[in-house]
Write a protein that holds these residues in place. Structure first.
Motif, mmCIF file in Angstrom:
data_model
loop_
_atom_site.group_PDB
_atom_site.id
_atom_site.type_symbol
_atom_site.label_atom_id
_atom_site.label_comp_id
_atom_site.label_asym_id
_atom_site.label_seq_id
_atom_site.Cartn_x
_atom_site.Cartn_y
_atom_site.Cartn_z
ATOM 1 N N UNK A 1 -5.023 11.985 3.758
ATOM 2 C CA UNK A 1 -4.499 11.363 2.541
ATOM 3 C C UNK A 1 -5.156 11.944 1.301
ATOM 4 N N UNK A 2 -4.356 12.171 0.267
ATOM 5 C CA UNK A 2 -4.901 12.542 -1.032
ATOM 6 C C UNK A 2 -5.450 11.315 -1.739
ATOM 7 N N UNK A 3 -4.724 10.189 -1.615
ATOM 8 C CA UNK A 3 -5.181 8.927 -2.177
ATOM 9 C C UNK A 3 -4.406 7.783 -1.551
ATOM 10 N N UNK A 4 -4.987 6.585 -1.640
ATOM 11 C CA UNK A 4 -4.354 5.375 -1.117
ATOM 12 C C UNK A 4 -4.304 4.357 -2.248
ATOM 13 N N UNK A 5 -3.092 3.926 -2.604
ATOM 14 C CA UNK A 5 -2.898 2.988 -3.700
ATOM 15 C C UNK A 5 -2.712 1.590 -3.141
ATOM 16 N N UNK A 6 -3.536 0.677 -3.584
ATOM 17 C CA UNK A 6 -3.441 -0.702 -3.096
ATOM 18 C C UNK A 6 -2.854 -1.656 -4.130
ATOM 19 N N UNK A 7 -2.950 -1.303 -5.412
ATOM 20 C CA UNK A 7 -2.355 -2.140 -6.463
ATOM 21 C C UNK A 7 -0.911 -1.699 -6.653
ATOM 22 N N UNK A 8 -0.045 -2.232 -5.792
ATOM 23 C CA UNK A 8 1.342 -1.785 -5.709
ATOM 24 C C UNK A 8 2.270 -2.947 -6.062
ATOM 25 N N UNK A 9 3.295 -2.727 -6.895
ATOM 26 C CA UNK A 9 4.214 -3.813 -7.241
ATOM 27 C C UNK A 9 5.079 -4.218 -6.058
ATOM 28 N N UNK A 10 5.615 -5.422 -6.140
ATOM 29 C CA UNK A 10 6.492 -5.912 -5.076
ATOM 30 C C UNK A 10 7.734 -5.037 -4.946
ATOM 31 N N UNK A 11 8.256 -4.561 -6.070
ATOM 32 C CA UNK A 11 9.430 -3.683 -6.046
ATOM 33 C C UNK A 11 8.965 -2.254 -5.799
ATOM 34 N N UNK B 1 0.841 -1.185 0.000
ATOM 35 C CA UNK B 1 0.000 0.000 0.000
ATOM 36 C C UNK B 1 0.885 1.248 0.000
ATOM 37 N N UNK B 2 0.536 2.218 -0.841
ATOM 38 C CA UNK B 2 1.212 3.513 -0.860
ATOM 39 C C UNK B 2 0.174 4.576 -0.515
ATOM 40 N N UNK B 3 0.483 5.381 0.472
ATOM 41 C CA UNK B 3 -0.404 6.467 0.884
ATOM 42 C C UNK B 3 0.200 7.776 0.405
ATOM 43 N N UNK B 4 -0.558 8.515 -0.380
ATOM 44 C CA UNK B 4 -0.131 9.840 -0.826
ATOM 45 C C UNK B 4 -0.780 10.849 0.110
ATOM 46 N N UNK B 5 0.024 11.482 0.918
ATOM 47 C CA UNK B 5 -0.459 12.365 1.975
ATOM 48 C C UNK B 5 -0.536 13.816 1.501
#
Length: 331
Positions: free
Chosen positions: A52-62, A1-5
Motif C-alpha cells: 500500500x502507498x497509503x491507507x485512508x481511514x477518514x472516509x465519507x459515507x458516500x 477505509x480506502x487503500x491506495x495500492x
C-alpha cells in the motif's frame, strides 16, 4: 477505509482482498484504489499493508462518490454531449412539454444558443394537485421527436420508480427533481440502469445529503451521475424563489468527481435574475447549466415567470460560453 495500492501489484492485491473480505464487507475498486466498508486497517494482511502507498481511514459515507476514492473527474458522454471535466454543456427548453409544435420550436431555439440537450417535463410534480401535471408519455414522445429532429440529447424528469422503464425508452438523461432527491426507491431504480442521471439538490438538503443520495445511484452500478444545484430554501424568499448556493459548486467539485450543473431558473424564479445568476454559476466553475425558455412566458403552463424569452436566452448563452472560454485561459 480506502487503500491506495502500489500500481505494480494493485490488481493482485485487490483480488486477494475481495476474496478474503468480500463475503462480509462492501468492497469497491477503482484503478489502484480499493474501498472496504467496516474493516479496520489492523485486519489487513501484512503483504497488503506492504503493497500500500497509503491507507485512508477518514472516509465519507458516500465513498464511491468521493474524490478520495475516484480522484479524476467523471466524464459523461451522450450521443451529442460531453459533460464534465473542462467541458461546458448547455441544457435548455420549456419547463413543461405543452405540445409537439411548441417543444419543437423551443428545441430549435435551444440549439441555436449552443445547447446540446433539450429539457422538458412530461410528468410535473406540482405544489397544487390542480395545476398542470404534464402530458405523460405523449409528452415524452413529443420531446424525443424534437430532440432527434434538431440533433439534441433529451433530459426529462422521472417521478417514481414505476415510471423508470417507460421514461428510459425515450430519454438520454434522467432528471431526479428536488422533491425526489431522497426518494430512495427511485434512486435505486435509476441506479439499476446505465442511463445518465441528473440529481437535483433538495430544497433543504445539505451537501452531504445530496452526496449520499448520489451514492444510492452509484450503489446500483450506475456511475453516470451529475449533480444539479438549483437553490435551497432559507428564511428569505421574498425576492428570489430560493437562495442560490453558489458556494456549493466549488465545494462539491472538491468533494466529488461528478459534474456539477447549475440551474439558475429554479434558483431565482424570476427571468430578470436568471442571466446574472447564470454568469455567476459559470464563474463558480460549473460544468454546465440548465435553463428554462419559452416564447410566451405569460401563457406557459408552468413556471412562466422564470422562463427566458428566446432573444434573452440567446444573449445569455453567448455570454455564458464566452465567460467559460475566458476562464479556461486563466486555468
Amino acid at each position: 477505509m480506502i487503500i491506495i495500492l502500489k500500481p505494480a501489484t494493485a490488481t493482485a492485491m485487490q483480488a486477494k482482498l475481495v476474496s478474503q473480505f468480500g463475503a462480509d464487507h462492501e468492497i469497491f475498486t477503482h484503478n489502484n484504489r480499493i474501498a472496504i466498508q467496516g474493516l479496520r486497517p489492523e485486519a489487513l494482511p501484512a503483504d497488503v499493508q506492504a503493497a500500500s502507498e497509503s491507507i485512508l481511514t477518514a472516509v465519507p459515507a458516500a465513498v464511491q462518490s468521493s474524490r478520495l476514492f475516484h480522484p479524476e473527474d467523471t466524464i459523461i458522454k451522450t450521443p451529442h454531449s460531453v459533460i464534465g471535466g473542462n467541458q461546458f454543456v448547455m441544457m435548455a427548453g420549456p419547463c413543461s412539454v405543452e405540445s409537439a409544435e411548441h417543444v419543437d420550436q423551443m428545441a430549435a431555439v435551444a440549439k441555436q444558443g449552443g445547447a446540446t440537450i433539450v429539457r422538458g417535463g412530461a410528468f410535473k410534480p406540482r405544489t397544487s394537485p390542480y395545476s398542470f401535471q404534464g402530458l405523460g408519455e405523449t409528452g415524452l414522445q413529443y420531446l424525443r421527436t424534437a430532440a432527434d429532429k434538431h440533433g439534441l440529447d433529451m433530459i426529462t424528469e422521472v417521478m417514481d420508480d414505476e415510471h423508470v422503464a417507460m421514461v428510459a425508452k425515450y430519454t438520454d438523461i434522467f432528471q431526479i427533481g428536488a422533491r425526489n432527491m431522497q426518494n430512495f426507491s427511485l434512486l435505486k431504480a435509476v441506479g439499476q440502469t446505465q442511463i445518465p442521471v441528473a440529481l437535483k439538490r433538495g430544497m433543504s438538503a445539505t451537501i452531504d445529503d445530496v452526496l449520499n443520495a448520489a451514492e444510492y445511484i452509484a450503489a446500483g452500478g450506475n456511475h453516470q451521475i451529475m449533480l444539479l444545484e438549483r437553490g435551497i430554501r432559507t428564511f428569505d424568499n421574498k425576492y428570489t424563489r430560493n437562495t442560490f448556493d453558489l458556494g456549493a459548486v466549488p465545494v462539491l467539485q472538491s468533494l466529488t468527481h461528478y459534474p456539477v450543473i447549475v440551474d439558475p431558473s429554479h434558483a431565482v424564479g424570476t427571468w430578470e435574475l436568471v442571466t446574472p445568476m447564470a454568469m455567476a454559476g459559470v464563474a463558480a466553475g460549473a460544468s454546465g447549466m440548465i435553463v428554462e425558455i419559452h416564447d410566451q412566458p405569460t401563457q406557459a403552463l408552468s413556471d412562466g415567470p422564470q422562463a427566458l424569452k428566446p432573444a434573452t436566452y440567446l444573449k445569455m448563452a453567448q455570454q455564458a460560453f464566452q465567460l467559460h472560454d475566458l476562464m479556461q485561459t486563466w486555468a
